[in-house]
Write a protein that holds these residues in place. Structure first.
Motif, PDB file in Angstrom:
ATOM      1  N   ILE A  12      12.477  13.317   9.837  1.00 38.23           N
ATOM      2  CA  ILE A  12      11.131  13.769  10.195  1.00 38.23           C
ATOM      3  C   ILE A  12      10.867  13.640  11.696  1.00 38.23           C
ATOM      4  CG2 ILE A  12      10.183  13.264   7.915  1.00 38.23           C
ATOM      5  CD1 ILE A  12       8.977  10.683   9.062  1.00 38.23           C
ATOM      6  N   GLY A  13      11.845  13.165  12.449  1.00 38.23           N
ATOM      7  CA  GLY A  13      11.644  13.036  13.893  1.00 38.23           C
ATOM      8  C   GLY A  13      10.578  12.015  14.245  1.00 38.23           C
ATOM      9  N   LEU A  14      10.600  10.891  13.532  1.00 35.09           N
ATOM     10  CA  LEU A  14       9.532   9.896  13.701  1.00 35.09           C
ATOM     11  C   LEU A  14       9.497   9.315  15.119  1.00 35.09           C
ATOM     12  CD1 LEU A  14       7.268   8.140  12.462  1.00 35.09           C
ATOM     13  CD2 LEU A  14       9.024   6.483  11.833  1.00 35.09           C
ATOM     14  N   ASN A  15      10.665   8.974  15.674  1.00 32.42           N
ATOM     15  CA  ASN A  15      10.654   8.343  16.994  1.00 32.42           C
ATOM     16  C   ASN A  15       9.957   9.221  18.025  1.00 32.42           C
ATOM     17  OD1 ASN A  15      12.209   6.553  15.618  1.00 32.42           O
ATOM     18  ND2 ASN A  15      13.984   6.650  16.975  1.00 32.42           N
ATOM     19  N   GLU A  16      10.253  10.511  17.994  1.00 30.58           N
ATOM     20  CA  GLU A  16       9.657  11.435  18.941  1.00 30.58           C
ATOM     21  C   GLU A  16       8.154  11.541  18.705  1.00 30.58           C
ATOM     22  OE1 GLU A  16      12.266  11.993  17.008  1.00 30.58           O
ATOM     23  OE2 GLU A  16      13.921  12.056  18.426  1.00 30.58           O
ATOM     24  N   THR A  33       0.860  -1.183   0.000  1.00 29.86           N
ATOM     25  CA  THR A  33       0.000   0.000   0.000  1.00 29.86           C
ATOM     26  C   THR A  33       0.893   1.228   0.000  1.00 29.86           C
ATOM     27  OG1 THR A  33      -1.538  -1.229   1.385  1.00 29.86           O
ATOM     28  CG2 THR A  33      -1.921   1.139   1.189  1.00 29.86           C
ATOM     29  N   VAL A  34       0.621   2.186  -0.886  1.00 27.37           N
ATOM     30  CA  VAL A  34       1.468   3.371  -1.002  1.00 27.37           C
ATOM     31  C   VAL A  34       0.758   4.586  -0.408  1.00 27.37           C
ATOM     32  CG1 VAL A  34       2.637   4.923  -2.623  1.00 27.37           C
ATOM     33  CG2 VAL A  34       2.605   2.447  -3.047  1.00 27.37           C
ATOM     34  N   HIS A  35       1.503   5.342   0.404  1.00 26.91           N
ATOM     35  CA  HIS A  35       0.990   6.580   0.996  1.00 26.91           C
ATOM     36  C   HIS A  35       1.901   7.716   0.560  1.00 26.91           C
ATOM     37  CE1 HIS A  35      -1.208   3.963   3.957  1.00 26.91           C
ATOM     38  NE2 HIS A  35      -0.158   3.198   3.724  1.00 26.91           N
ATOM     39  N   TRP A  36       1.344   8.917   0.490  1.00 26.09           N
ATOM     40  CA  TRP A  36       2.132  10.083   0.077  1.00 26.09           C
ATOM     41  C   TRP A  36       2.146  11.089   1.214  1.00 26.09           C
ATOM     42  CZ3 TRP A  36       3.807  10.545  -5.248  1.00 26.09           C
ATOM     43  CH2 TRP A  36       3.383   9.486  -6.081  1.00 26.09           C
ATOM     44  N   ALA A  37       3.326  11.589   1.556  1.00 32.22           N
ATOM     45  CA  ALA A  37       3.444  12.544   2.657  1.00 32.22           C
ATOM     46  C   ALA A  37       4.151  13.807   2.168  1.00 32.22           C
ATOM     47  CB  ALA A  37       4.212  11.923   3.813  1.00 32.22           C
ATOM     48  N   ALA A  38       3.442  14.923   2.213  1.00 32.85           N
ATOM     49  CA  ALA A  38       4.017  16.180   1.713  1.00 32.85           C
ATOM     50  C   ALA A  38       5.068  16.727   2.667  1.00 32.85           C
ATOM     51  CB  ALA A  38       2.908  17.208   1.494  1.00 32.85           C
ATOM     52  N   ASP A  39       4.899  16.478   3.957  1.00 32.79           N
ATOM     53  CA  ASP A  39       5.888  16.997   4.912  1.00 32.79           C
ATOM     54  C   ASP A  39       6.051  16.033   6.088  1.00 32.79           C
ATOM     55  OD1 ASP A  39       3.645  17.353   6.472  1.00 32.79           O
ATOM     56  OD2 ASP A  39       3.476  19.493   6.009  1.00 32.79           O
ATOM     57  N   ALA A  40       6.919  16.435   7.018  1.00 34.36           N
ATOM     58  CA  ALA A  40       7.235  15.560   8.141  1.00 34.36           C
ATOM     59  C   ALA A  40       5.995  15.243   8.970  1.00 34.36           C
ATOM     60  CB  ALA A  40       8.300  16.226   9.015  1.00 34.36           C
ATOM     61  N   ALA A  41       5.205  16.269   9.236  1.00 33.51           N
ATOM     62  CA  ALA A  41       4.036  16.064  10.094  1.00 33.51           C
ATOM     63  C   ALA A  41       3.103  15.030   9.476  1.00 33.51           C
ATOM     64  CB  ALA A  41       3.311  17.390  10.304  1.00 33.51           C
ATOM     65  N   GLU A  42       2.903  15.142   8.170  1.00 33.28           N
ATOM     66  CA  GLU A  42       1.994  14.203   7.525  1.00 33.28           C
ATOM     67  C   GLU A  42       2.567  12.778   7.546  1.00 33.28           C
ATOM     68  OE1 GLU A  42       0.971  15.070   3.437  1.00 33.28           O
ATOM     69  OE2 GLU A  42      -0.814  13.798   3.572  1.00 33.28           O
ATOM     70  N   ALA A  43       3.867  12.659   7.303  1.00 38.93           N
ATOM     71  CA  ALA A  43       4.491  11.329   7.322  1.00 38.93           C
ATOM     72  C   ALA A  43       4.353  10.702   8.713  1.00 38.93           C
ATOM     73  CB  ALA A  43       5.957  11.433   6.920  1.00 38.93           C
ATOM     74  N   VAL A  63       9.563   4.223   5.151  1.00 39.82           N
ATOM     75  CA  VAL A  63       9.429   5.653   4.871  1.00 39.82           C
ATOM     76  C   VAL A  63      10.609   6.055   3.984  1.00 39.82           C
ATOM     77  CG1 VAL A  63       9.288   7.958   5.880  1.00 39.82           C
ATOM     78  CG2 VAL A  63       8.409   5.974   7.159  1.00 39.82           C
ATOM     79  N   VAL A  64      10.323   6.496   2.775  1.00 38.75           N
ATOM     80  CA  VAL A  64      11.406   6.692   1.814  1.00 38.75           C
ATOM     81  C   VAL A  64      11.230   8.025   1.081  1.00 38.75           C
ATOM     82  CG1 VAL A  64      12.699   5.621  -0.066  1.00 38.75           C
ATOM     83  CG2 VAL A  64      11.342   4.176   1.454  1.00 38.75           C
ATOM     84  N   GLY A  65      12.314   8.758   0.963  1.00 33.55           N
ATOM     85  CA  GLY A  65      12.310  10.009   0.199  1.00 33.55           C
ATOM     86  C   GLY A  65      12.026   9.736  -1.267  1.00 33.55           C
TER      87      GLY A  65
END
Ligand code: SF4
Lengths: 215, 492
Positions: free
Chosen positions: B121-125, B84-94, B246-248
């Motif tokens: 994107i600071g995912l762990n936090e 399943t593919v998701h699109w994230a415009a910025d860190a918050a969305e990702a 999560v990939v650029g």
């Protein structure tokens, strides 16, 4: 607007300055690099594989088809292996001389069950001489990815010269991208502590490769 | 972008602090010099290195030029293979997407394989705020996480820690997170690695959700590739039931065959090995082998803004090998933390200010964190002209000009009496006190004069205004480096 549309729109606007280019991909990138580095005979390629595997601290053995069961039995015996994981399509002859209890690779096995196994024996899809790499593709003689990951000892049988290629480009040409692939070059290793190399952080700490001819 | 380290001083201040720290400098010097020498050997083994580098550059440039097309193709291929593919415009969305996916599984723990995108994107936090614990499983990342520290190198994030420090961290912190370190733990690397193995194995075997990045994504087939050494990657990618990557968006290559280029150049540039111990490739999900659910989150977070910059977009070719860090004389002295971002060193100096914009003092100072000696360009396996982009960004900061932020065109005001100016002057002073670095820099400075006919741009004018730019030395940089540094470093 969805983020998908927003991102694709931004990409298109960002590239507005780039002149249109209809060159098909096959022609867009010149591939002036080599398909193989150096000229070698088949035997030399196999020797190079053995040398590079050993250089990355895999233990390399050679055998013919007849000697293989005895060799595998000896390698398992030397380590006192009691339980050995077996992929479903492993040629039965390979383990015919071994005493260890066979544990089948089954989907229902839990990770903890696999963690109690000492060794795993598999075949491979292809081996790359220039880099000292074996590649597993989940075929019946190799099994699921996790079985070559959890046990601490992995014996991998490479049929020479059929399964040996010289280079990375040649290997990719033989592999099917749709299969789950694991490329292994030596045992698990880390250099994170003052760049001192330590073998075996999470994968098998010992990798033994048997180059078998006449299989 | 949330990746700025909060309260981070601008580069010159941070660098000055770091340069005073003798342990850090010793560790860094040892590490960068060791890798640098080994890398040269690994590269010399391939007689067609120049052709591989050129092919890598072209593949990436072609991909970027048609990025929209390849993203759509990748999405189709991943979806067809059961992902399943998701699109994230910025860190918050990702972060929102990943947190939502984890919570939908009902789990409150994830195991992570080192990923720069998730650090960015600071995912762990973000996960922690949602009550989800993310465990880093790379040995160096574990050291960083347990030490409540920040990574200082792309490839060896704990390079600033020596073995004694690591033992102390393991002894005091492991018990807080799971299996404690053995009582009698010494500082031998083998024992430290064993302690990490036991501590983490407990987590791998029970984990239901894995989070990763990827080194490459193949548009044609939907295949993702992770290159690693320890096996923690394989653990995270194959044992959990759910895998979230999560990939650029710049990590795409068009075809399966393209991997033949990067699987030759990446390991040799990175760890100076012919091949890294483990490479995993997966296409969607496989029957009863590995995770049964796979999510791919495609991350923009400033990448399309970077793509909009004609000179700066080449930074998106980067394959994160870290070779440029190991040859950089500024990085060697200042250390990774001084860059105030997950991307340190020369690539960080051009990537962070493009991904994040130059609004903050640290980002405005980063393009000055270089002596412009050109060593980074020489080693880069995808031929990113980092000095060219540095000069371009300096000019942008000092003189202002059009940039794209969050997809919109805006015009930057010229910086006035501003951090960048001070940063530049300190950088200049740094270079003046080191004739070697200055000489290298001058070669580059003259080479880039085509952009700046009369003087160096912006703050650089301060010194080019009072002296003639010297002619391009006849001696190529590589030879100069060899002659001035080679002897000293030999045998390290
Ligand atoms: S900029 Fe080039 S040398 Fe530096 S990390 Fe990226 S690919 Fe490697």
């Amino acid at each position: 607007m969805s983020s998908r549309d927003r991102i694709l729109g931004r990409v298109r606007r960002a590239l507005a300055d780039v002149p249109a280019d209809g060159t098909p991909y096959e022609q867009a990138v010149e591939r002036g690099y080599l398909q193989e580095h150096g000229e070698r005979t088949v035997e030399e390629t196999v020797d190079l594989l053995a040398g590079n595997l050993a250089d990355y601290r895999a233990v390399v053995h050679r055998s013919d088809a007849e000697g293989l069961p005895g060799l595998i039995a000896r390698l398992l015996g030397e380590r006192g292996v009691e339980r050995v994981l077996v992929p479903p399509g492993l040629p039965p002859a390979w383990l015919s001389a071994a005493d260890a209890t066979r544990v089948d690779d089954r989907a229902v096995s839990t990770h903890d069950e696999l963690d109690r196994v000492d060794s795993v024996v598999t075949g491979c899809a292809v081996a790359i001489a220039e880099t000292g790499t074996i590649v597993l593709d989940g075929s019946p003689d190799q099994g699921r990815r996790r079985i070559t990951l959890i046990p601490d000892h992995h014996i991998c049988v490479v049929r020479v010269p059929d399964q040996v290629v010289a280079s990375v480009p040649q290997a990719l040409g033989r592999l099917d991208p749709v299969r789950p692939l694991t490329w292994i070059s030596g045992p698990s290793a880390t250099s994170d502590i003052e760049l001192d190399r330590v073998e075996g952080v999470h994968g098998p700490r010992t990798l033994e490769v048997v180059l078998v001819s006449g299989e | 972008m949330t990746g700025t380290f909060v309260g981070m001083p601008a580069f010159p201040e941070a660098a000055r602090e770091a340069v005073r720290d003798r342990t850090l400098r010793g560790n860094l010097r040892h590490a960068t010099h060791t890798i640098r020498a080994k890398r040269a050997g690994a590269v010399a083994e391939l007689s067609d290195w120049a052709a591989l580098r050129e092919a890598g550059r072209r593949i990436k440039d072609h991909t970027l030029r048609h990025l929209d097309r390849y993203l759509v193709q990748l999405e189709e291929a991943v979806t067809a293979a059961g992902g399943t593919v998701h699109w994230a415009a910025d860190a918050a969305e990702a972060n929102r997407i990943v947190a939502g996916l984890v919570k939908a599984t009902g789990e409150s723990e994830v195991v992570k394989v080192k990923s720069m995108a998730t650090q960015e994107i600071g995912l762990n936090e973000a996960l922690l705020e949602e009550g989800v614990h993310a465990y880093e499983t790379d040995l160096a990342e574990l050291i960083v996480q347990l030490g409540k520290d920040r990574p200082s190198h792309i490839l060896v994030p704990a390079i600033h820690r020596n073995r004694g420090e690591i033992r102390d961290i393991f002894r005091s912190e492991m018990k807080e997170w799971g299996r404690p370190a053995p009582e009698a733990l010494t500082d031998s690397p083998a024992e430290l690695a064993e302690a990490a193995r036991l501590h983490l194995r407990e987590k791998f075997l029970r984990a239901k959700v894995g989070v990763s990045g990827a080194n490459f994504m193949v548009a044609e087939t939907g295949t993702l590739v992770v290159v690693e050494s320890e096996g923690n990657g394989r653990m995270c990618l194959t044992l959990p039931e759910t895998l979230i990557s999560v990939v650029g968006i710049e990590k795409i290559v068009p075809t399966w065959r393209d991997l033949e280029v990067f699987l030759q150049t990446l390991p040799r540039s990175s760890t100076a090995e012919r091949m890294n111990p483990y490479t995993s490739m997966w296409t969607g999900t496989a029957d009863e082998d590995g995770p049964s659910t796979f999510h791919l989150v495609l991350l923009d977070n400033g990448r399309t803004d970077t793509l909009a910059d004609e000179v700066g977009r080449q930074a998106l070719r980067c394959i994160r090998c870290s070779a440029c860090l190991n040859v950089c004389p500024v990085y060697e002295r200042a250390g990774g933390h001084a860059y105030g971002s997950v991307y340190p060193g020369p690539i960080g100096a051009i990537l962070s200010p493009q991904l994040r914009g130059t609004g903050s003092e640290i980002d405005a100072s980063l393009p000055y964190a270089s002596s412009l000696c050109g060593a980074c360009y020489e080693v880069c396996p995808v031929a990113i002209d980092i000095p060219e982009v540095l000069v371009h960004l300096r000019e942008r900061i000092a003189q202002g000009g059009p940039v794209t932020r969050n997809g919109n065109k805006v015009v930057l005001k010229p910086a006035k009496g501003h951090a960048a100016e001070r940063a530049a002057m300190r950088a200049a002073r740094w270079a003046f006190s080191r004739p070697g670095a200055l000489r290298g820099g001058q070669r580059l400075a003259s080479r880039t004069r085509r952009f700046h006919p009369r003087s160096l741009p912006g703050p650089g004018r301060a010194w080019s205004g009072t002296r003639d730019l010297p002619p391009v030395p006849a001696e190529p940089f590589r030879d100069w480096w060899q002659r001035t540094h080679g002897g000293k470093d030999a045998g390290k």
